[in-house]
Design an enzyme around this catalytic site. Structure first.
Site, PDB file in Angstrom:
ATOM      1  N   SER A  29      -4.213  -8.429  -0.226  1.00  5.97           N
ATOM      2  CA  SER A  29      -4.066  -9.680  -0.980  1.00  5.97           C
ATOM      3  C   SER A  29      -3.045 -10.604  -0.327  1.00  5.97           C
ATOM      4  CB  SER A  29      -3.555  -9.404  -2.399  1.00  5.97           C
ATOM      5  OG  SER A  29      -4.512  -8.723  -3.133  1.00  5.97           O
ATOM      6  N   HIS A  59      -8.333 -12.905  -1.326  1.00  3.47           N
ATOM      7  CA  HIS A  59      -9.123 -12.229  -0.289  1.00  3.47           C
ATOM      8  C   HIS A  59     -10.233 -13.165   0.184  1.00  3.47           C
ATOM      9  CE1 HIS A  59      -7.749  -7.971  -0.795  1.00  3.47           C
ATOM     10  NE2 HIS A  59      -7.270  -8.506  -1.909  1.00  3.47           N
ATOM     11  N   HIS A  81     -11.805  -3.308  -4.464  1.00  5.87           N
ATOM     12  CA  HIS A  81     -10.896  -2.365  -5.116  1.00  5.87           C
ATOM     13  C   HIS A  81     -11.671  -1.554  -6.147  1.00  5.87           C
ATOM     14  CE1 HIS A  81      -8.562  -5.896  -3.863  1.00  5.87           C
ATOM     15  NE2 HIS A  81      -7.581  -5.062  -3.653  1.00  5.87           N
ATOM     16  N   TYR A  83     -10.855  -1.077  -9.088  1.00  4.77           N
ATOM     17  CA  TYR A  83     -10.786  -1.699 -10.415  1.00  4.77           C
ATOM     18  C   TYR A  83     -11.801  -2.825 -10.611  1.00  4.77           C
ATOM     19  CZ  TYR A  83      -7.843  -5.221  -8.050  1.00  4.77           C
ATOM     20  OH  TYR A  83      -7.360  -6.190  -7.200  1.00  4.77           O
ATOM     21  N   GLU A  84     -12.442  -3.255  -9.501  1.00  4.58           N
ATOM     22  CA  GLU A  84     -13.432  -4.330  -9.662  1.00  4.58           C
ATOM     23  C   GLU A  84     -14.752  -3.806 -10.201  1.00  4.58           C
ATOM     24  OE1 GLU A  84     -13.539  -7.151  -6.188  1.00  4.58           O
ATOM     25  OE2 GLU A  84     -11.954  -5.782  -5.551  1.00  4.58           O
ATOM     26  N   ALA A 111      -0.696  -5.363  -0.293  1.00  6.49           N
ATOM     27  CA  ALA A 111       0.462  -5.871  -1.022  1.00  6.49           C
ATOM     28  C   ALA A 111       0.905  -4.748  -1.953  1.00  6.49           C
ATOM     29  CB  ALA A 111       0.060  -7.104  -1.823  1.00  6.49           C
ATOM     30  N   MET A 206      -2.678  -0.909  -5.499  1.00  8.35           N
ATOM     31  CA  MET A 206      -3.996  -0.630  -6.100  1.00  8.35           C
ATOM     32  C   MET A 206      -5.098  -0.462  -5.054  1.00  8.35           C
ATOM     33  SD  MET A 206      -3.792  -3.388  -9.195  1.00  8.35           S
ATOM     34  CE  MET A 206      -2.276  -3.635 -10.128  1.00  8.35           C
ATOM     35  N   SER A 207      -4.728  -0.113  -3.838  1.00 10.98           N
ATOM     36  CA  SER A 207      -5.758  -0.050  -2.790  1.00 10.98           C
ATOM     37  C   SER A 207      -5.427   1.023  -1.760  1.00 10.98           C
ATOM     38  CB  SER A 207      -5.859  -1.412  -2.092  1.00 10.98           C
ATOM     39  OG  SER A 207      -4.677  -1.665  -1.352  1.00 10.98           O
ATOM     40  N   ASN A 230       6.916  -7.476  -4.550  1.00  8.47           N
ATOM     41  CA  ASN A 230       7.748  -7.468  -5.762  1.00  8.47           C
ATOM     42  C   ASN A 230       8.425  -6.116  -5.886  1.00  8.47           C
ATOM     43  OD1 ASN A 230       4.732  -6.785  -6.504  1.00  8.47           O
ATOM     44  ND2 ASN A 230       6.002  -5.680  -7.975  1.00  8.47           N
ATOM     45  N   HIS A 242      -0.453 -11.209 -10.431  1.00  9.50           N
ATOM     46  CA  HIS A 242      -1.256 -11.383  -9.219  1.00  9.50           C
ATOM     47  C   HIS A 242      -0.869 -12.685  -8.516  1.00  9.50           C
ATOM     48  CE1 HIS A 242      -4.438 -10.580  -6.447  1.00  9.50           C
ATOM     49  NE2 HIS A 242      -5.113 -11.655  -6.774  1.00  9.50           N
TER      50      HIS A 242
HETATM   51  N1  HPA Z   1       1.958  -2.536  -8.565  1.00  5.92           N
HETATM   52  C1  HPA Z   1       0.686  -2.331  -8.159  1.00  5.92           C
HETATM   53  N2  HPA Z   1       0.095  -3.051  -7.241  1.00  5.92           N
HETATM   54  C2  HPA Z   1       0.792  -4.041  -6.676  1.00  5.92           C
HETATM   55  C3  HPA Z   1       2.120  -4.310  -7.043  1.00  5.92           C
HETATM   56  C4  HPA Z   1       2.730  -3.511  -8.047  1.00  5.92           C
HETATM   57  O1  HPA Z   1       3.903  -3.694  -8.421  1.00  5.92           O
HETATM   58  N3  HPA Z   1       2.534  -5.372  -6.308  1.00  5.92           N
HETATM   59  C5  HPA Z   1       1.487  -5.720  -5.502  1.00  5.92           C
HETATM   60  N4  HPA Z   1       0.427  -4.916  -5.730  1.00  5.92           N
END
Ligand code: HPA
Length: 267
Positions: A29, A59, A81, A83-84, A111, A206-207, A230, A242
């Protein structure tokens, strides 16, 4: 019998030329900039039957085939992903196509949230290992015995060494650590982050994990680098969304690009 992946590889070769691809890069991402740096041909996923729609913003659903630092690469601008779609194997076809194009190496970028106070937003981390916190697996249902994939050293030690040396050469401070895969799409709770930290992970996202499992299944040597967007939930007062991920990804993306450019010719 010709597989669908081989048919797609033939189609891609017709468009982008016959030279075998050496390395596949999967962009996370907000990390799509690198695809634009490749001198080559971009093929939209929707021209490649069965490729994911990669509908998450941040993306670009295109496969770019060409040269980066003199190396023939295939860059996946969008990833699917879990989750999609609820499908853990959503990236299986693209990775099978990568293999059919001749690649030996897959490098994933993502990310991620950091659980290490000394690894703030904007830093990058080379994955040494992962924890599959989701409990899902993209090889569930695979009929062949090949599904029992050993995962020790799934982040290829030799590739990691090359990437670490590239970071030194590029004068980029790069961390190394363990990534935990959380299914998403909701972010983690504070208690979940405490649990994942206790289990030994340094970053969460998440990937990547399903792709590395599939990559090893296909015999690709794998590496992955996180761009920290983050601090994970409860680690700071920083916003987690996001939108924030996409806004912060370019900070690490510049470092990531320097390291990858320095690493590619040595792989
Ligand atoms: N958690 C999960 N996925 C992420 C995060 C997070 O804090 N930051 C970027 N992708």
């Amino acid at each position: 019998m010709t597989t669908h992946a081989e048919t797609l590889a033939d189609k891609i070769r017709e468009i982008a030329g016959d030279a075998p691809v050496k390395i596949g890069l999967i962009l996370g991402s907000g990390l799509g900039h690198l695809a634009g740096a490749v001198e080559g041909v971009a093929i939209p996923y929707d021209e490649l039957e069965g490729f994911p729609h990669a509908g998450v913003s941040g993306h670009v659903p295109e496969l770019v085939i060409g040269q980066l630092e003199g190396v023939r690469v295939a860059v996946f601008g969008g990833r699917a992903h879990y989750y999609e779609s609820g499908r853990g194997d959503a990236m299986r076809l693209p990775l099978e196509v990568l293999k059919a194009l001749g690649a030996e190496v897959m490098i994933a970028t993502n990310a991620a949230g950091s659980m290490v106070p000394e690894m703030p937003t904007g830093d990058i981390m080379c994955l040494t290992d992962h924890i599959n916190f989701s409990g899902l697996n993209p090889l569930i249902g695979e009929p062949s015995e090949a599904k029992f994939v050993p995962m020790k050293d799934c982040y290829d030690p030799q590739l990691r060494e090359i990437i670490a040396q590239a970071a030194d050469t590029a004068e980029v401070d790069m961390h190394s650590g363990v990534y935990a895969w959380y299914s998403g799409p909701s972010f983690e709770t504070v208690a979940e982050i405490k649990a994942i930290r206790t289990l030994g992970a340094d970053a969460v996202g998440m990937s990547t994990v399903p792709e590395v499992i599939l990559g090893r299944f296909l015999g690709l040597r794998c590496a992955a680098i996180s761009s920290i967007t983050n601090m994970a939930a409860g680690m700071s007062d920083e916003n987690i969304s996001h939108t924030h991920t996409k806004a912060m990804a370019p900070l690490g993306a510049a470092k990531l690009e320097k390291v990858l450019r320095a690493a590619l010719p040595n792989i």
